[in-house]
Design an enzyme around this catalytic site. Structure first.
Site, PDB file in Angstrom:
ATOM      1  N   CYS A 114       0.815  -1.231   0.000  1.00 54.39           N
ATOM      2  CA  CYS A 114       0.000   0.000   0.000  1.00 54.39           C
ATOM      3  C   CYS A 114       0.846   1.276   0.000  1.00 54.39           C
ATOM      4  O   CYS A 114       0.351   2.347  -0.336  1.00 54.39           O
ATOM      5  CB  CYS A 114      -0.946   0.018   1.192  1.00 54.39           C
ATOM      6  SG  CYS A 114      -2.153  -1.316   1.130  1.00 54.39           S
ATOM      7  N   HIS A 239      -3.399   7.541   2.316  1.00 54.92           N
ATOM      8  CA  HIS A 239      -3.770   6.212   1.849  1.00 54.92           C
ATOM      9  C   HIS A 239      -5.192   5.940   2.339  1.00 54.92           C
ATOM     10  O   HIS A 239      -5.560   6.327   3.448  1.00 54.92           O
ATOM     11  CB  HIS A 239      -2.804   5.172   2.408  1.00 54.92           C
ATOM     12  CG  HIS A 239      -3.212   3.767   2.089  1.00 54.92           C
ATOM     13  ND1 HIS A 239      -3.569   3.381   0.818  1.00 54.92           N
ATOM     14  CD2 HIS A 239      -3.335   2.661   2.871  1.00 54.92           C
ATOM     15  CE1 HIS A 239      -3.887   2.100   0.838  1.00 54.92           C
ATOM     16  NE2 HIS A 239      -3.766   1.638   2.072  1.00 54.92           N
ATOM     17  N   ASN A 269     -10.054   0.231  -0.441  1.00 50.68           N
ATOM     18  CA  ASN A 269      -8.598   0.273  -0.359  1.00 50.68           C
ATOM     19  C   ASN A 269      -8.029  -0.290  -1.663  1.00 50.68           C
ATOM     20  O   ASN A 269      -8.161  -1.477  -1.942  1.00 50.68           O
ATOM     21  CB  ASN A 269      -8.159  -0.560   0.852  1.00 50.68           C
ATOM     22  CG  ASN A 269      -6.648  -0.574   1.039  1.00 50.68           C
ATOM     23  OD1 ASN A 269      -5.898  -0.150   0.164  1.00 50.68           O
ATOM     24  ND2 ASN A 269      -6.211  -1.073   2.178  1.00 50.68           N
TER      25      ASN A 269
HETATM   26  O1  UT7 Z   1      -3.872  -0.870   3.509  1.00 50.27           O
HETATM   27  C1  UT7 Z   1      -2.996  -1.629   4.297  1.00 50.27           C
HETATM   28  C2  UT7 Z   1      -3.278  -1.460   5.695  1.00 50.27           C
HETATM   29  N1  UT7 Z   1      -4.529  -2.049   6.043  1.00 50.27           N
HETATM   30  C3  UT7 Z   1      -5.267  -1.450   6.944  1.00 50.27           C
HETATM   31  O2  UT7 Z   1      -4.900  -0.378   7.349  1.00 50.27           O
HETATM   32  C4  UT7 Z   1      -6.469  -2.139   7.482  1.00 50.27           C
HETATM   33  C5  UT7 Z   1      -6.447  -1.987   8.980  1.00 50.27           C
HETATM   34  N2  UT7 Z   1      -7.515  -2.654   9.663  1.00 50.27           N
HETATM   35  C6  UT7 Z   1      -8.811  -2.236   9.628  1.00 50.27           C
HETATM   36  O3  UT7 Z   1      -9.148  -1.350   8.898  1.00 50.27           O
HETATM   37  C7  UT7 Z   1      -9.769  -2.877  10.598  1.00 50.27           C
HETATM   38  O4  UT7 Z   1      -9.055  -3.640  11.537  1.00 50.27           O
HETATM   39  C8  UT7 Z   1     -10.846  -3.750   9.925  1.00 50.27           C
HETATM   40  C9  UT7 Z   1     -11.817  -2.882   9.184  1.00 50.27           C
HETATM   41  C10 UT7 Z   1     -10.202  -4.755   8.986  1.00 50.27           C
HETATM   42  C11 UT7 Z   1     -11.633  -4.522  10.998  1.00 50.27           C
HETATM   43  O5  UT7 Z   1     -12.199  -3.600  11.932  1.00 50.27           O
HETATM   44  P1  UT7 Z   1     -12.003  -3.832  13.492  1.00 50.27           P
HETATM   45  O6  UT7 Z   1     -12.738  -2.746  14.167  1.00 50.27           O
HETATM   46  O7  UT7 Z   1     -10.528  -3.935  13.750  1.00 50.27           O
HETATM   47  O8  UT7 Z   1     -12.756  -5.192  13.724  1.00 50.27           O
HETATM   48  P2  UT7 Z   1     -12.189  -6.592  14.280  1.00 50.27           P
HETATM   49  O9  UT7 Z   1     -11.286  -7.235  13.277  1.00 50.27           O
HETATM   50  O10 UT7 Z   1     -11.656  -6.383  15.657  1.00 50.27           O
HETATM   51  O11 UT7 Z   1     -13.543  -7.422  14.366  1.00 50.27           O
HETATM   52  C12 UT7 Z   1     -14.621  -7.023  15.217  1.00 50.27           C
HETATM   53  C13 UT7 Z   1     -15.774  -7.983  15.031  1.00 50.27           C
HETATM   54  C14 UT7 Z   1     -15.386  -9.447  15.108  1.00 50.27           C
HETATM   55  O12 UT7 Z   1     -16.410 -10.121  15.774  1.00 50.27           O
HETATM   56  P3  UT7 Z   1     -16.259 -10.529  17.324  1.00 50.27           P
HETATM   57  O13 UT7 Z   1     -15.052 -11.396  17.379  1.00 50.27           O
HETATM   58  O14 UT7 Z   1     -16.107  -9.246  18.043  1.00 50.27           O
HETATM   59  O15 UT7 Z   1     -17.550 -11.238  17.591  1.00 50.27           O
HETATM   60  C15 UT7 Z   1     -15.357  -9.889  13.660  1.00 50.27           C
HETATM   61  O16 UT7 Z   1     -15.632 -11.244  13.494  1.00 50.27           O
HETATM   62  O17 UT7 Z   1     -16.350  -7.799  13.730  1.00 50.27           O
HETATM   63  C16 UT7 Z   1     -16.456  -9.063  13.066  1.00 50.27           C
HETATM   64  N3  UT7 Z   1     -16.287  -8.829  11.631  1.00 50.27           N
HETATM   65  C17 UT7 Z   1     -17.314  -8.537  10.821  1.00 50.27           C
HETATM   66  N4  UT7 Z   1     -18.632  -8.409  11.029  1.00 50.27           N
HETATM   67  C18 UT7 Z   1     -19.406  -8.085   9.988  1.00 50.27           C
HETATM   68  C19 UT7 Z   1     -15.137  -8.823  10.913  1.00 50.27           C
HETATM   69  N5  UT7 Z   1     -15.401  -8.534   9.630  1.00 50.27           N
HETATM   70  C20 UT7 Z   1     -16.745  -8.348   9.539  1.00 50.27           C
HETATM   71  C21 UT7 Z   1     -17.618  -8.024   8.487  1.00 50.27           C
HETATM   72  N6  UT7 Z   1     -18.932  -7.901   8.756  1.00 50.27           N
HETATM   73  N7  UT7 Z   1     -17.179  -7.810   7.220  1.00 50.27           N
END
Ligand code: UT7
Length: 313
Positions: A114, A239, A269
Protein backbone atom coordinates in the site's frame (compact mmCIF):
# COMPACT_ATOMS: atom_id res chain seq x y z
CA UNK A 1 20.99 21.70 -13.51
CA UNK A 2 17.49 21.17 -12.00
CA UNK A 3 17.47 20.33 -8.31
CA UNK A 4 13.79 19.57 -7.81
CA UNK A 5 10.87 17.72 -9.33
CA UNK A 6 7.38 19.14 -9.84
CA UNK A 7 4.18 17.16 -10.14
CA UNK A 8 2.66 18.57 -13.34
CA UNK A 9 -0.24 16.23 -14.14
CA UNK A 10 -2.44 13.46 -12.75
CA UNK A 11 -4.66 10.80 -14.30
CA UNK A 12 -6.62 7.79 -13.14
CA UNK A 13 -8.73 4.87 -14.22
CA UNK A 14 -11.43 2.93 -12.37
CA UNK A 15 -13.05 -0.18 -13.84
CA UNK A 16 -16.70 0.18 -14.79
CA UNK A 17 -18.10 -2.46 -12.50
CA UNK A 18 -19.10 -1.16 -9.07
CA UNK A 19 -19.61 -3.63 -6.23
CA UNK A 20 -21.49 -2.01 -3.34
CA UNK A 21 -21.81 -3.24 0.24
CA UNK A 22 -25.39 -4.43 -0.31
CA UNK A 23 -24.40 -6.74 -3.16
CA UNK A 24 -21.40 -8.00 -1.17
CA UNK A 25 -23.73 -8.81 1.75
CA UNK A 26 -25.61 -11.26 -0.47
CA UNK A 27 -22.75 -13.78 -0.30
CA UNK A 28 -20.69 -12.95 2.83
CA UNK A 29 -22.05 -12.57 6.35
CA UNK A 30 -21.73 -8.79 6.65
CA UNK A 31 -23.84 -5.65 6.28
CA UNK A 32 -23.61 -2.19 4.75
CA UNK A 33 -23.98 -0.77 8.27
CA UNK A 34 -20.99 -2.76 9.65
CA UNK A 35 -18.74 -1.92 6.70
CA UNK A 36 -19.59 1.80 6.64
CA UNK A 37 -19.25 2.20 10.42
CA UNK A 38 -15.96 0.27 10.72
CA UNK A 39 -14.27 1.39 7.50
CA UNK A 40 -16.15 4.21 5.71
CA UNK A 41 -16.29 2.06 2.56
CA UNK A 42 -19.59 2.03 0.62
CA UNK A 43 -18.46 0.53 -2.69
CA UNK A 44 -15.40 -0.52 -4.68
CA UNK A 45 -14.62 -0.92 -8.40
CA UNK A 46 -13.81 -4.38 -9.72
CA UNK A 47 -11.83 -5.15 -12.88
CA UNK A 48 -13.66 -6.96 -15.66
CA UNK A 49 -12.82 -10.53 -16.65
CA UNK A 50 -9.56 -10.34 -18.58
CA UNK A 51 -8.84 -6.76 -17.49
CA UNK A 52 -5.59 -6.45 -15.56
CA UNK A 53 -3.09 -4.08 -14.03
CA UNK A 54 -1.40 -3.30 -17.36
CA UNK A 55 -4.73 -2.28 -18.92
CA UNK A 56 -5.70 -0.03 -16.01
CA UNK A 57 -2.23 1.48 -15.58
CA UNK A 58 -2.06 2.31 -19.30
CA UNK A 59 -5.44 4.09 -19.18
CA UNK A 60 -4.40 6.16 -16.15
CA UNK A 61 -1.05 7.00 -17.77
CA UNK A 62 -2.71 8.09 -21.03
CA UNK A 63 -4.92 10.49 -19.08
CA UNK A 64 -1.97 11.96 -17.18
CA UNK A 65 0.01 12.40 -20.42
CA UNK A 66 -2.96 14.06 -22.07
CA UNK A 67 -3.41 16.41 -19.13
CA UNK A 68 0.29 17.34 -19.27
CA UNK A 69 0.11 17.86 -23.05
CA UNK A 70 2.94 15.35 -23.47
CA UNK A 71 3.60 12.34 -25.71
CA UNK A 72 4.76 8.98 -24.39
CA UNK A 73 8.12 9.64 -26.09
CA UNK A 74 8.68 12.67 -23.80
CA UNK A 75 8.99 10.37 -20.77
CA UNK A 76 12.44 9.06 -19.78
CA UNK A 77 11.54 7.18 -16.58
CA UNK A 78 8.56 4.92 -15.83
CA UNK A 79 8.00 3.53 -12.33
CA UNK A 80 4.99 1.37 -11.52
CA UNK A 81 4.02 0.55 -7.94
CA UNK A 82 2.00 -2.65 -7.78
CA UNK A 83 1.41 -5.72 -5.63
CA UNK A 84 -0.70 -7.35 -8.30
CA UNK A 85 1.28 -7.54 -11.56
CA UNK A 86 -0.41 -9.46 -14.38
CA UNK A 87 2.68 -11.62 -14.82
CA UNK A 88 5.85 -12.32 -12.86
CA UNK A 89 7.95 -10.68 -15.56
CA UNK A 90 8.45 -8.52 -17.58
CA UNK A 91 7.67 -5.79 -15.08
CA UNK A 92 4.33 -3.99 -15.32
CA UNK A 93 6.33 -0.85 -16.12
CA UNK A 94 7.84 -2.45 -19.26
CA UNK A 95 4.44 -3.77 -20.40
CA UNK A 96 2.85 -0.34 -19.88
CA UNK A 97 5.78 1.28 -21.69
CA UNK A 98 5.12 -0.90 -24.76
CA UNK A 99 1.37 -0.16 -24.68
CA UNK A 100 2.07 3.58 -24.49
CA UNK A 101 4.52 3.40 -27.39
CA UNK A 102 7.57 4.61 -25.48
CA UNK A 103 10.99 3.16 -26.26
CA UNK A 104 14.15 3.64 -24.30
CA UNK A 105 12.94 5.11 -21.02
CA UNK A 106 14.11 3.33 -17.87
CA UNK A 107 11.17 1.25 -16.62
CA UNK A 108 10.78 -0.81 -13.47
CA UNK A 109 8.32 -1.83 -10.75
CA UNK A 110 8.38 -1.04 -7.07
CA UNK A 111 6.84 -3.40 -4.50
CA UNK A 112 5.95 -1.77 -1.20
CA UNK A 113 2.28 -2.87 -1.10
CA UNK A 114 0.00 0.00 0.00
CA UNK A 115 3.00 2.34 0.37
CA UNK A 116 4.15 1.51 -3.16
CA UNK A 117 3.14 4.78 -4.78
CA UNK A 118 4.95 6.86 -2.13
CA UNK A 119 8.07 4.68 -2.61
CA UNK A 120 7.80 5.10 -6.40
CA UNK A 121 7.27 8.86 -6.12
CA UNK A 122 10.26 9.21 -3.78
CA UNK A 123 12.42 7.16 -6.18
CA UNK A 124 11.41 9.22 -9.21
CA UNK A 125 12.04 12.42 -7.25
CA UNK A 126 15.61 11.26 -6.56
CA UNK A 127 16.22 10.51 -10.27
CA UNK A 128 14.98 13.97 -11.23
CA UNK A 129 16.88 15.80 -8.51
CA UNK A 130 20.17 14.24 -9.62
CA UNK A 131 19.52 14.93 -13.30
CA UNK A 132 19.36 11.19 -14.14
CA UNK A 133 15.90 11.74 -15.68
CA UNK A 134 13.87 14.76 -16.72
CA UNK A 135 10.29 13.51 -16.98
CA UNK A 136 8.92 10.60 -14.99
CA UNK A 137 5.66 8.73 -15.22
CA UNK A 138 4.79 7.28 -11.81
CA UNK A 139 1.86 4.88 -11.56
CA UNK A 140 0.10 3.03 -8.76
CA UNK A 141 -2.10 0.17 -9.97
CA UNK A 142 -3.81 -2.79 -8.34
CA UNK A 143 -6.09 -5.66 -9.28
CA UNK A 144 -6.74 -6.55 -5.63
CA UNK A 145 -9.87 -8.51 -6.58
CA UNK A 146 -7.53 -11.26 -7.85
CA UNK A 147 -5.80 -11.83 -4.48
CA UNK A 148 -8.79 -11.35 -2.19
CA UNK A 149 -10.60 -14.36 -0.74
CA UNK A 150 -14.19 -13.46 -1.60
CA UNK A 151 -15.41 -15.78 1.17
CA UNK A 152 -13.42 -14.06 3.95
CA UNK A 153 -15.57 -11.23 5.31
CA UNK A 154 -12.72 -9.78 7.36
CA UNK A 155 -10.75 -8.85 4.22
CA UNK A 156 -12.91 -9.02 1.09
CA UNK A 157 -15.00 -5.99 2.11
CA UNK A 158 -11.93 -3.75 2.12
CA UNK A 159 -10.30 -3.84 -1.29
CA UNK A 160 -10.93 -2.58 -4.81
CA UNK A 161 -9.23 -2.22 -8.21
CA UNK A 162 -7.96 0.81 -10.13
CA UNK A 163 -4.98 2.89 -11.21
CA UNK A 164 -3.62 6.39 -10.67
CA UNK A 165 -0.74 8.11 -12.42
CA UNK A 166 1.27 11.31 -12.10
CA UNK A 167 3.93 13.02 -14.20
CA UNK A 168 6.94 14.57 -12.55
CA UNK A 169 9.14 17.08 -14.33
CA UNK A 170 12.60 18.36 -13.38
CA UNK A 171 12.51 22.01 -12.28
CA UNK A 172 14.53 24.74 -10.60
CA UNK A 173 11.95 25.18 -7.84
CA UNK A 174 9.94 22.62 -5.79
CA UNK A 175 7.68 20.69 -6.39
CA UNK A 176 8.37 17.90 -4.05
CA UNK A 177 9.87 19.32 -0.85
CA UNK A 178 10.70 16.09 0.93
CA UNK A 179 9.97 12.37 0.96
CA UNK A 180 10.24 9.99 3.91
CA UNK A 181 10.32 6.19 3.63
CA UNK A 182 10.37 3.50 6.33
CA UNK A 183 9.93 -0.25 6.66
CA UNK A 184 9.99 -2.89 9.38
CA UNK A 185 10.01 -6.44 8.03
CA UNK A 186 9.39 -8.05 11.43
CA UNK A 187 5.63 -7.72 10.93
CA UNK A 188 5.39 -9.63 7.64
CA UNK A 189 2.85 -12.20 8.94
CA UNK A 190 0.32 -9.56 9.93
CA UNK A 191 -0.42 -8.69 6.31
CA UNK A 192 0.72 -10.95 3.49
CA UNK A 193 0.07 -13.27 0.59
CA UNK A 194 2.30 -16.23 1.53
CA UNK A 195 3.94 -18.37 -1.20
CA UNK A 196 1.76 -21.39 -0.40
CA UNK A 197 -1.44 -19.33 -0.25
CA UNK A 198 -3.43 -17.75 -3.06
CA UNK A 199 -5.07 -15.06 -0.98
CA UNK A 200 -4.28 -12.01 1.09
CA UNK A 201 -4.34 -12.58 4.84
CA UNK A 202 -4.48 -9.80 7.40
CA UNK A 203 -4.74 -9.46 11.16
CA UNK A 204 -6.80 -6.31 10.74
CA UNK A 205 -6.84 -5.08 14.30
CA UNK A 206 -3.06 -5.31 14.79
CA UNK A 207 -2.48 -3.65 11.41
CA UNK A 208 -4.92 -0.90 12.33
CA UNK A 209 -3.05 -0.05 15.53
CA UNK A 210 0.35 -0.04 13.81
CA UNK A 211 -0.98 2.09 10.94
CA UNK A 212 -2.37 4.75 13.27
CA UNK A 213 0.92 4.95 15.18
CA UNK A 214 3.25 4.90 12.14
CA UNK A 215 1.22 7.46 10.20
CA UNK A 216 0.96 9.76 13.21
CA UNK A 217 4.76 9.60 13.54
CA UNK A 218 5.50 10.11 9.85
CA UNK A 219 3.35 13.21 9.46
CA UNK A 220 5.19 14.73 12.44
CA UNK A 221 8.54 13.69 10.92
CA UNK A 222 7.55 15.37 7.63
CA UNK A 223 6.48 18.60 9.34
CA UNK A 224 9.65 18.71 11.46
CA UNK A 225 11.90 18.12 8.42
CA UNK A 226 10.35 21.16 6.75
CA UNK A 227 10.03 23.40 9.81
CA UNK A 228 6.24 23.37 9.51
CA UNK A 229 3.21 22.87 11.75
CA UNK A 230 -0.02 21.05 11.02
CA UNK A 231 -1.82 24.32 10.28
CA UNK A 232 0.59 24.99 7.37
CA UNK A 233 -0.72 21.94 5.46
CA UNK A 234 -3.46 22.78 2.96
CA UNK A 235 -4.39 19.19 2.04
CA UNK A 236 -3.78 15.77 3.49
CA UNK A 237 -3.91 13.12 0.75
CA UNK A 238 -3.82 9.88 2.74
CA UNK A 239 -3.77 6.21 1.85
CA UNK A 240 -7.41 5.12 1.79
CA UNK A 241 -7.60 2.00 3.97
CA UNK A 242 -10.08 3.01 6.66
CA UNK A 243 -11.80 6.32 7.45
CA UNK A 244 -10.96 5.85 11.13
CA UNK A 245 -7.22 5.68 10.35
CA UNK A 246 -7.54 8.78 8.14
CA UNK A 247 -9.37 10.67 10.90
CA UNK A 248 -6.71 9.71 13.46
CA UNK A 249 -3.96 11.09 11.21
CA UNK A 250 -5.91 14.29 10.53
CA UNK A 251 -6.34 14.69 14.31
CA UNK A 252 -2.57 14.36 14.79
CA UNK A 253 -2.17 17.29 12.38
CA UNK A 254 -5.09 19.25 13.87
CA UNK A 255 -6.53 19.34 10.35
CA UNK A 256 -10.29 19.59 9.85
CA UNK A 257 -11.71 16.85 7.60
CA UNK A 258 -12.59 19.49 4.95
CA UNK A 259 -8.86 19.62 4.20
CA UNK A 260 -8.49 15.86 3.84
CA UNK A 261 -9.05 14.09 0.52
CA UNK A 262 -11.34 11.13 1.25
CA UNK A 263 -12.15 8.60 -1.48
CA UNK A 264 -12.29 5.43 0.62
CA UNK A 265 -16.10 5.45 0.46
CA UNK A 266 -16.12 5.16 -3.34
CA UNK A 267 -12.87 3.29 -4.06
CA UNK A 268 -12.25 1.10 -0.99
CA UNK A 269 -8.60 0.27 -0.36
CA UNK A 270 -6.84 0.14 -3.75
CA UNK A 271 -3.43 -0.45 -2.14
CA UNK A 272 -0.69 1.26 -4.20
CA UNK A 273 -3.30 3.00 -6.36
CA UNK A 274 -5.14 4.63 -3.44
CA UNK A 275 -3.04 7.79 -3.10
CA UNK A 276 -2.77 8.64 -6.84
CA UNK A 277 -6.50 7.90 -7.27
CA UNK A 278 -7.32 10.27 -4.40
CA UNK A 279 -4.92 12.86 -5.81
CA UNK A 280 -6.48 12.75 -9.27
CA UNK A 281 -10.02 12.75 -7.90
CA UNK A 282 -9.35 15.97 -5.93
CA UNK A 283 -7.39 17.52 -8.82
CA UNK A 284 -10.33 16.86 -11.19
CA UNK A 285 -12.60 18.68 -8.75
CA UNK A 286 -10.18 21.66 -8.74
CA UNK A 287 -9.58 21.33 -5.01
CA UNK A 288 -5.90 22.27 -5.18
CA UNK A 289 -4.60 25.81 -5.84
CA UNK A 290 -1.08 26.61 -7.08
CA UNK A 291 1.22 27.14 -4.12
CA UNK A 292 -0.78 24.95 -1.74
CA UNK A 293 1.02 22.35 0.37
CA UNK A 294 -0.07 18.72 0.02
CA UNK A 295 0.97 16.00 2.44
CA UNK A 296 0.74 12.48 1.00
CA UNK A 297 1.11 9.42 3.25
CA UNK A 298 0.60 5.67 3.22
CA UNK A 299 1.05 2.53 5.32
CA UNK A 300 0.97 -1.08 4.18
CA UNK A 301 2.32 -4.62 4.12
CA UNK A 302 5.96 -5.11 4.95
CA UNK A 303 5.30 -3.14 7.06
CA UNK A 304 6.15 -0.15 4.94
CA UNK A 305 5.16 3.46 5.43
CA UNK A 306 6.06 6.77 3.87
CA UNK A 307 5.13 10.35 3.09
CA UNK A 308 5.77 13.11 0.58
CA UNK A 309 5.32 16.84 1.02
CA UNK A 310 4.76 18.78 -2.18
CA UNK A 311 3.80 22.20 -3.40
CA UNK A 312 1.04 22.14 -6.03
CA UNK A 313 2.13 23.97 -9.20
O1 UT7 B 1 -3.87 -0.87 3.51
C1 UT7 B 1 -3.00 -1.63 4.30
C2 UT7 B 1 -3.28 -1.46 5.69
N1 UT7 B 1 -4.53 -2.05 6.04
C3 UT7 B 1 -5.27 -1.45 6.94
O2 UT7 B 1 -4.90 -0.38 7.35
C4 UT7 B 1 -6.47 -2.14 7.48
C5 UT7 B 1 -6.45 -1.99 8.98
N2 UT7 B 1 -7.51 -2.65 9.66
C6 UT7 B 1 -8.81 -2.24 9.63
O3 UT7 B 1 -9.15 -1.35 8.90
C7 UT7 B 1 -9.77 -2.88 10.60
O4 UT7 B 1 -9.06 -3.64 11.54
C8 UT7 B 1 -10.85 -3.75 9.92
C9 UT7 B 1 -11.82 -2.88 9.18
C10 UT7 B 1 -10.20 -4.76 8.99
C11 UT7 B 1 -11.63 -4.52 11.00
O5 UT7 B 1 -12.20 -3.60 11.93
P1 UT7 B 1 -12.00 -3.83 13.49
O6 UT7 B 1 -12.74 -2.75 14.17
O7 UT7 B 1 -10.53 -3.93 13.75
O8 UT7 B 1 -12.76 -5.19 13.72
P2 UT7 B 1 -12.19 -6.59 14.28
O9 UT7 B 1 -11.29 -7.23 13.28
O10 UT7 B 1 -11.66 -6.38 15.66
O11 UT7 B 1 -13.54 -7.42 14.37
C12 UT7 B 1 -14.62 -7.02 15.22
C13 UT7 B 1 -15.77 -7.98 15.03
C14 UT7 B 1 -15.39 -9.45 15.11
O12 UT7 B 1 -16.41 -10.12 15.77
P3 UT7 B 1 -16.26 -10.53 17.32
O13 UT7 B 1 -15.05 -11.40 17.38
O14 UT7 B 1 -16.11 -9.25 18.04
O15 UT7 B 1 -17.55 -11.24 17.59
C15 UT7 B 1 -15.36 -9.89 13.66
O16 UT7 B 1 -15.63 -11.24 13.49
O17 UT7 B 1 -16.35 -7.80 13.73
C16 UT7 B 1 -16.46 -9.06 13.07
N3 UT7 B 1 -16.29 -8.83 11.63
C17 UT7 B 1 -17.31 -8.54 10.82
N4 UT7 B 1 -18.63 -8.41 11.03
C18 UT7 B 1 -19.41 -8.09 9.99
C19 UT7 B 1 -15.14 -8.82 10.91
N5 UT7 B 1 -15.40 -8.53 9.63
C20 UT7 B 1 -16.74 -8.35 9.54
C21 UT7 B 1 -17.62 -8.02 8.49
N6 UT7 B 1 -18.93 -7.90 8.76
N7 UT7 B 1 -17.18 -7.81 7.22
Amino acid sequence: MPTYSQLIATGSYLPERILDNHELSTWVDTSDEWIVTRTGIRQRHIAAEGQGSVDMATRAAERALQQAGLQAADIDLIIVATTTPDQIFPSTACLVQARLGNQGAAAFDVQAVCTGFIYALATADQFLRTGAARRALVIGVETMSRIVDWKDRSTCILFGDGAGAVILQAADTPGILSTHLHADGRYAELLQVAVDESYLQMQGNAVFRMAVRALGDIVQETLAANGLEGKDIDWLVPHQANIRIIQATADKLNLPMERVVVTVGEHGNVSAASVPLALDSAAQQNCFRPGQLLLLEAFGGGFTWGSALLRWV
